[in-house]
Design an enzyme around this catalytic site. Structure first.
Site, short mmCIF file in Angstrom:
data_model
loop_
_atom_site.label_atom_id
_atom_site.label_comp_id
_atom_site.label_asym_id
_atom_site.label_seq_id
_atom_site.Cartn_x
_atom_site.Cartn_y
_atom_site.Cartn_z
N LYS A 76 45.30 33.42 46.18
CA LYS A 76 45.06 34.56 45.42
C LYS A 76 44.85 35.52 46.25
CE LYS A 76 41.07 35.26 43.22
NZ LYS A 76 40.64 36.63 43.65
N ASP A 94 36.68 34.47 48.25
CA ASP A 94 36.08 35.29 49.32
C ASP A 94 34.69 35.69 49.13
OD1 ASP A 94 37.08 37.23 47.56
OD2 ASP A 94 38.02 38.43 49.12
N SER A 95 34.20 35.68 47.92
CA SER A 95 32.83 35.78 47.60
C SER A 95 31.88 35.00 48.42
CB SER A 95 32.35 35.50 46.19
OG SER A 95 33.10 34.32 45.75
N GLU A 111 39.23 41.54 36.73
CA GLU A 111 37.85 41.78 37.00
C GLU A 111 37.01 42.82 36.17
OE1 GLU A 111 36.52 40.30 40.88
OE2 GLU A 111 34.36 41.19 40.75
N GLU A 116 44.39 40.16 46.17
CA GLU A 116 44.17 41.43 45.19
C GLU A 116 45.09 42.51 45.45
OE1 GLU A 116 39.97 42.40 46.58
OE2 GLU A 116 39.32 40.50 46.31
N ASP A 142 41.28 31.93 48.10
CA ASP A 142 41.41 33.34 48.05
C ASP A 142 42.01 33.95 49.68
OD1 ASP A 142 40.90 34.98 46.15
OD2 ASP A 142 38.81 35.15 46.31
#
Ligand code: KIV
Length: 284
Positions: free
Chosen positions: A133, A64-65, A202, A135, A103
């Site tokens: 993925k 999602d970056s 991270e 978070e 993501d």
């Protein structure tokens, strides 16, 4: 013709197969078990995915970056599920070998396990990716169990979780003190128990990340988490030197493509302005 004993031929074939066969959850688990480091980079589009896949990357993360790198947002929060699905499908079309992880964007899995599962199913159906993925830790264990029950491989993400930047108060190092490090360790164990096939850590101290990697059976992929983990991930545009404003300690630049692109564009502009492009050989 040399007659090679079959033991050598078999070894050659299996090595070749390992290099060209599609990477799966089983292959990633075997890499962890055999101590073979796992390489992972981000990709958001077809052309980059083709290049990185041809180079032999093990995992491509449609991060999602993309919100930052592709769209110029200052956080990852604005990117939508539809936009992630668009980027994911573009990347999958460029890949033959790499394991592709997409993501789940902010808002697509926090409301309830049911809406989370619906979002994950959309990603898997509409992109053709190999895994999703998300978070976070404890609060997601039941969501992750539902995904794995539905046959969807899940990668966890702990430490600095950029979707929580406002809660964390910035992009600083996570899991520093004893209590925070122990909480991160327990949450990583919980992600494995919930069914994750890998975990990204991270921006955490190398010693904390190494402790997690030693305790978990599944691969632990680090970004700013030192060398004691099972693999490394970077944002491709950062490691290719296409972005010079982002300079964290953990980032190594393996090329200076930003400068090369600028020089190539300047050469093109000059050639157009002085009418040396196109030449007769470049015309019909
Ligand atoms: O979105 C992303 O690029 C990521 C990596 C930094 C791990 O989650």
């Amino acid at each position: 013709m040399v007659a090679y004993p079959s033991i050598y031929i078999n070894k050659e074939v299996s090595q070749h197969q390992a290099e060209t066969k599609k990477v799966t959850t089983l292959r990633l688990a075997a890499m962890k078990a055999q101590g073979e480091p796992i390489s992972m980079l981000t990709a958001y589009d077809y052309t980059m995915a083709r290049l990185l896949d041809a180079a032999g990357i093990d995992i491509l993360l449609v991060g999602d970056s993309a919100a930052n790198v592709m769209a110029g947002h200052t956080t990852t929060l604005p990117i939508t599920l539809d936009q992630m699905i668009y980027h994911g499908a573009c990347v999958v079309r460029g890949v033959q070998r790499a394991f592709v992880v997409v993501d789940m964007p902010f808002g697509s899995y926090q409301i309830s396990p049911e809406t989370a599962l619906a979002s994950a199913i959309r990603i898997m159906k509409e992109t053709g990716a190999d895994a999703v993925k998300l978070e976070g830790g404890t609060h997601l264990f039941s969501t992750i169990s539902q995904f794995t029950a539905a046959g969807i491989p899940v990668v966890g993400h702990l430490g600095l979780t950029p979707q929580s930047v406002h809660q964390l108060g910035g992009y600083g190092l996570q899991g520093k003190e004893g209590v925070a490090a122990d909480k991160l360790f327990e949450e990583a164990l919980g992600l494995e128990r919930a069914g994750c096939c890998a975990v990204v850590l991270e921006k955490v101290p190398a010693s904390v990340a190494a402790r997690v990697a030693q305790a978990l059976q599944i691969p632990v992929i680090g970004i700013g988490a030192g060398s004691g983990v099972d693999g490394q991930v970077l944002v491709s545009q950062d490691m290719l030197g296409m972005e010079d404003r982002f300079t964290p300690k953990f980032l190594r630049r393996f090329a200076s493509l930003g400068e090369e692109i600028k020089q190539a564009a300047e050469a093109y502009i000059t050639a157009v302005k002085e009418r040396s492009f196109p030449s007769d050989a470049e015309s019909y």
